[in-house]
Design an enzyme around this catalytic site. Structure first.
Site, PDB file in Angstrom:
ATOM      1  N   LYS A 198      54.909  55.126  29.205  1.00  0.00           N
ATOM      2  CA  LYS A 198      53.720  54.303  29.451  1.00  0.00           C
ATOM      3  C   LYS A 198      52.981  54.870  30.656  1.00  0.00           C
ATOM      4  CE  LYS A 198      52.490  49.387  29.997  1.00  0.00           C
ATOM      5  NZ  LYS A 198      53.021  47.996  30.054  1.00  0.00           N
ATOM      6  N   SER A 215      51.171  44.756  26.677  1.00  0.00           N
ATOM      7  CA  SER A 215      50.334  45.852  27.115  1.00  0.00           C
ATOM      8  C   SER A 215      50.908  47.237  26.817  1.00  0.00           C
ATOM      9  CB  SER A 215      50.088  45.740  28.629  1.00  0.00           C
ATOM     10  OG  SER A 215      51.325  45.862  29.328  1.00  0.00           O
ATOM     11  N   SER A 273      55.298  42.345  27.580  1.00  0.00           N
ATOM     12  CA  SER A 273      54.650  43.593  27.162  1.00  0.00           C
ATOM     13  C   SER A 273      55.545  44.666  26.573  1.00  0.00           C
ATOM     14  CB  SER A 273      53.875  44.196  28.335  1.00  0.00           C
ATOM     15  OG  SER A 273      52.676  43.494  28.488  1.00  0.00           O
TER      16      SER A 273
HETATM   17  N1  GLN Z   1      50.292  39.439  28.006  1.00  0.00           N
HETATM   18  C1  GLN Z   1      50.717  39.156  29.343  1.00  0.00           C
HETATM   19  C2  GLN Z   1      49.564  39.352  30.300  1.00  0.00           C
HETATM   20  O1  GLN Z   1      48.516  39.658  29.853  1.00  0.00           O
HETATM   21  C3  GLN Z   1      51.883  40.013  29.725  1.00  0.00           C
HETATM   22  C4  GLN Z   1      51.524  41.389  30.097  1.00  0.00           C
HETATM   23  C5  GLN Z   1      52.700  42.209  30.500  1.00  0.00           C
HETATM   24  O2  GLN Z   1      53.838  41.861  30.212  1.00  0.00           O
HETATM   25  N2  GLN Z   1      52.416  43.283  31.215  1.00  0.00           N
HETATM   26  O3  GLN Z   1      49.688  39.182  31.476  1.00  0.00           O
END
Ligand code: GLN
Length: 486
Positions: free
Chosen positions: A76, A151, A175
Site C-alpha cells: 500500500k 482504503s 480498510s
Molecule cells: N472507512 C474508514 C474511514 O474512512 C476506515 C478507513 C481505514 O481503515 N483506513 O475512515
C-alpha cells in the site's frame, strides 16, 4: 504461476521450478497488461524489483531461503519506501520520496521479499471505496463497475486480479477487511501494537494497524510472521513475543466457542449476504465449533464514536503537511499564511478536508469535552463489551460488511451512507482487537466476507479458524474472469 499462493510459490522457488526473476517478471508483465483495467498500482519500479529478485535468486542458490525469499509483494502506498515515491494517495505527497523504509518494508526486505510496486488507496487512507484517491478510483476485478472497497482497495484488487501474490494494507476502521471482503480475498488486521507503525503515514494513530491481504489464511500467516514484532522505534509496539503463526494452522476446532453478536445480524444486513454468512457458520460448526449468541450493547455507538476520534487524530496528524518541509508547495506564496492555506487547499482532496474540519472542531476549546472526551469514554465502553463477550466465547464472528461491493459513484456524494459501510468493522479498531475477513460465497456474483474477531494478540487463533475453513471449502480459490477473456 500467477494463480499460486505464496506458500506454493515459495515451494516452487526452493525447488528451482522457476526463479524469483522469472516470477517477478511474470507479475510485472501482468501489471503492464492488465492494470489499465483496475488502476490498482500507483508506482511500479521494474528495474528495482528485478534487481531485488536477482539478489533473492542468489540467496535461493545458497539454500538459505525463508518462506518469503524471492516472493514479490505489493505494498500500500502508505508505507515509506526508501528512494521510491510514497504518495499516500494524495496530491500532497505526489512528489514525496522518503529517505528511509517503514519498519514493515524493512522487515519484508530482511525476509528476502521483492517490492513489486506501490498500490492505490484512498487519500490518507480515508474512505471505504477507494474513490478518494488523487490517482483515480480502483475498479473491482470481479466487476469493474463496482468499487473494490477502501482504503486498501489497490492492494485488494491487485491480489484478486492476480497482479500480485499478496499485498500489505492498513486498517484504521476496516480498510483491510472491507476491501478483502469486496474483492474475495483473505485479510488480517492485527492487534493494535502487533505491527510497527514506524514509517507508515499516520491517519489516526490510536487506530492504525498494518496487516496482510492474500489468497489464503496460510499466506496471511506467512506475511504476518515477517511483519509483526517489537520495534523500539514505535513506542506503541508490543514487546510480547510473536508465536509461529503457521505452527497452529492445523489445530482442531473441536470445542471452539464462536460468539455471534445479536447486533450484527439484525436490520441493516443484506439478507442474501446473511445467507452466505450463515452457511459459513454452519461449516465452522461442522468442524467442531459451537455457536453462541452474544451481545455488544454499545454497537450503535461505534460509527459516531469512530467518526469523532479518527478525524480528531487525523486533524493533528495532517497538520504537518504545510508546504514547509516536504510534499506539495503552492507556487509563489505571498506570505507564510498564504503558503499554508494555498498548499493545503491544493494538496488535500474533499474527504480529507472534511475530516480535518470535523476533527479540528471536535478538538477545539469549548467542544473538546462534549465530543472528543465523550467519544473516548464511549470507546472504553465499546471495548468492554468485547472483553465481556470474550468471557463466554473464544472468537466472535459476523459479516464484514452490510452487503457486497456497491457501484462506483453510488455513495461517493453521500459521506454518511459511505460511513455506514463501516458498521461492522470500526469497533475492532476502537477496541484494539485483531480481525480477519475471509471469502465465504457470492451474492449475484459479488464476493461476501465473513469477519472473525479475536482476543488481543489472538491472531494465531483467527488464522487457525480461517485456515481450517479454507481446507474444507474453496471460496478463497475462486478467481474473477480476466478482461479480454484471458
Ligand atoms: N472507512 C474508514 C474511514 O474512512 C476506515 C478507513 C481505514 O481503515 N483506513 O475512515
Amino acid at each position: 504461476m500467477h494463480t499460486k499462493t505464496v506458500a506454493q510459490l515459495a515451494q516452487g522457488l526452493q525447488q528451482k521450478e522457476f526463479s524469483s526473476v522469472e516470477l517477478t517478471q511474470c507479475f510485472l508483465e501482468r501489471i503492464d497488461a492488465l492494470d489499465p483495467f483496475y488502476n490498482s498500482f500507483i508506482s511500479v519500479n521494474p528495474s528495482a524489483a528485478l534487481a531485488a529478485a536477482a539478489t533473492a535468486d542468489e540467496q535461493l542458490t545458497r539454500n538459505n531461503a525463508g518462506p518469503l525469499t524471492g516472493i514479490p509483494i505489493a505494498h500500500k502506498d502508505i508505507f515509506c519506501t526508501s528512494g521510491m515515491r510514497t504518495s499516500c494517495g494524495s496530491r500532497m505527497l505526489d512528489n514525496f520520496v522518503p529517505p528511509y523504509d517503514a519498519t514493515v518494508i524493512r522487515n519484508f526486505g530482511t525476509a528476502g521479499a521483492v517490492i513489486l510496486g506501490k498500490t492505490n488507496m484512498d487519500e490518507f487512507a480515508m474512505g471505504s471505496s477507494n474513490e478518494n484517491s488523487y490517482y483515480g478510483p480502483v475498479n473491482n476485478p470481479w466487476d469493474t463497475s463496482l468499487v473494490p472497497g477502501g482504503s486498501s482497495g489497490g492492494s485488494a484488487a491487485a491480489v484478486a486480479a492476480m497482479l500480485a501474490p499478496a499485498a500489505t494494507g492498513t486498517d484504521t476502521g476496516g480498510s483491510i477487511r472491507q476491501p478483502g471482503a469486496f474483492c474475495g480475498i483473505t485479510g488480517l488486521k492485527p492487534t493494535y501494537g502487533r505491527v510497527s507503525r514506524l514509517g507508515m503515514v499516520a491517519f489516526a494513530s490510536s487506530l492504525d494497524q498494518a496487516g496482510p491481504l492474500a489468497r489464503s489464511a496460510e499466506d496471511c500467516a506467512i506475511l504476518l510472521g515477517a511483519m509483526a514484532g517489537y520495534d523500539k522505534l514505535d513506542s506503541t509496539s508490543s514487546e510480547l513475543p510473536c508465536p509461529n503463526y503457521r505452527a497452529t494452522l492445523g489445530d482442531s476446532l473441536e470445542g471452539l466457542r464462536i460468539g455471534l453478536p445479536r447486533e450484527f445480524f439484525g436490520d441493516g444486513l443484506d439478507p442474501a449476504t446473511g445467507v452466505a454468512i450463515d452457511a459459513a457458520l454452519k461449516e465452522l460448526e461442522a468442524l467442531g465449533a459451537s455457536l453462541v449468541e452474544v451481545s455488544l450493547p454499545h454497537s450503535k455507538l461505534t460509527i459516531p464514536t469512530y467518526y469523532i476520534i479518527a478525524p480528531a487524530e487525523a486533524s493533528t496528524n495532517l497538520s504537518r503537511f504545510d508546504g514547509v518541509r516536504y510534499g506539495h508547495r503552492c507556487v509563489e506564496p505571498k506570505d507564510l499564511h498564504d503558503l499554508y492555506t494555498r498548499t493545503r487547499e491544493e494538496g488535500f482532496g474533499d474527504e480529507v478536508k472534511r475530516r480535518i474540519l470535523v476533527g479540528t472542531y471536535a478538538l477545539s476549546a469549548g467542544y473538546y469535552d462534549a465530543y472528543y472526551k465523550k467519544a473516548q469514554q464511549v470507546r472504553r465502553l465499546i471495548r468492554q463489551d468485547y472483553l465481556d463477550c470474550f468471557e463466554q466465547v473464544d472468537i466472535i464472528a459476523g459479516p464484514t460488511t452490510p452487503g457486497p461491493a456497491f457501484a462506483l459513484g453510488e455513495k461517493s456524494n453521500d459521506p454518511l451512507a459511505m460511513y455506514l459501510e463501516d458498521v461492522y468493522t470500526l469497533a475492532v479498531n476502537l477496541a484494539g482487537l485483531p480481525g480477519m475477513s475471509i471469502p465465504v460465497g457470492f451474492v449475484q456474483d459479488k464476493p461476501v466476507g465473513l469477519q472473525l474477531i479475536g482476543q488481543h494478540f489472538g491472531e494465531a487463533r483467527l488464522l487457525n479458524v480461517a485456515h481450517r475453513y479454507q481446507q474444507t471449502t474453496d471460496w478463497h480459490l475462486a478467481h474473477p474472469a480476466m478482461p479480454k477473456g484471458e
